[in-house]
Design an enzyme around this catalytic site. Structure first.
Site, PDB file in Angstrom:
ATOM      1  CD  GLU A 154     -75.778 -36.030  -4.157  1.00 54.91           C
ATOM      2  OE1 GLU A 154     -75.339 -34.962  -3.719  1.00 54.91           O
ATOM      3  OE2 GLU A 154     -75.962 -37.012  -3.417  1.00 54.91           O
ATOM      4  CG  HIS A 169     -77.112 -31.153  -1.989  1.00 57.61           C
ATOM      5  ND1 HIS A 169     -77.806 -30.811  -0.853  1.00 57.61           N
ATOM      6  CD2 HIS A 169     -76.945 -32.506  -1.930  1.00 57.61           C
ATOM      7  CE1 HIS A 169     -78.040 -31.907  -0.132  1.00 57.61           C
ATOM      8  NE2 HIS A 169     -77.544 -32.951  -0.770  1.00 57.61           N
ATOM      9  CG  ASP A 222     -78.491 -33.856   2.595  1.00 56.45           C
ATOM     10  OD1 ASP A 222     -79.005 -34.327   1.559  1.00 56.45           O
ATOM     11  OD2 ASP A 222     -77.254 -33.773   2.761  1.00 56.45           O
TER      12      ASP A 222
HETATM   13 ZN   LIG Z   1     -77.777 -34.825  -0.007  1.00 54.57          ZN
END
Ligand SMILES: [Zn+2]
Length: 190
Positions: A115, A118, A124
């Protein structure tokens, strides 16, 4: 006499600047590492894991440093239900939510580093490969790898070096919400 006083003044001025921590002779580096202050005041039981994830990113990358509780570029929250996710407001800024229930199925450290990935500009990449951090839950609950691949780490380093200015300005690494990286696992019957 005059020149001696001038030298004394110059020496005193240099000493004063040195006391202030000002370096006169050496110019600032062209691009200083960006400090990303992460705040764990609402991370609950995941505060320590956030620290581990920060160390992993700091060791794997250059041009950025994740630092604890010096500000709030990145806020980390502990939540219950709904799934873990990240909200990136801009490169290096945003919020990460870690779902306590999900962290009992998947490795909490892998969730945390993913996370944060990101927030650091990575999308992703659900290819099922456990060696890829951004494959998230597609690699299954048995995958506990919390480390970015060399490719992933280098991309983050490049983003923060400013060598991908076009991508930064076109929004590819700008504001975005990343949900559903960790598929729900069927409950065991019985
Ligand atoms: Zn993700």
């Amino acid at each position: 006499m005059t020149s001696r006083i001038s030298r004394l003044v110059a020496t005193s001025a240099a000493a004063a600047l040195a006391t202030l921590g000002v370096t006169v002779a050496n110019p600032a580096p062209a691009s200083a590492a960006m400090t990303i202050c992460y705040n764990t005041s609402q991370a609950g039981s995941f505060a320590g894991i956030a620290g581990q994830a920060a160390s992993i990113w700091n060791n794997a990358t250059t041009n950025l440093t994740l630092s604890a509780n010096c500000g709030s570029n990145l806020r980390i929250y502990q939540i219950t239900g709904g799934g873990s996710y990240a909200i990136r407001t801009s490169l290096g800024n945003g919020r990460v939510y870690i779902d306590t229930q999900q962290a009992q199925q998947y490795s909490p450290l892998r969730i945390m580093t993913h996370e944060i990935g990101h927030i650091l500009g990575l999308p992703d990449n659900y290819n099922g490969n456990c060696a890829i951090l951004m494959s998230g839950g597609s690699a299954g609950t048995s995958c506990t790898n919390p480390y970015p691949s060399t490719t992933e780490a280098n991309r983050v380093s490049n983003l923060f070096a400013g060598t991908r200015v076009a991508e930064r300005t076109t929004g590819e690494t700008g504001s975005a919400v990343f949900r559903d990286s960790w598929p729900a696992v069927a409950a065991t019957v019985g």
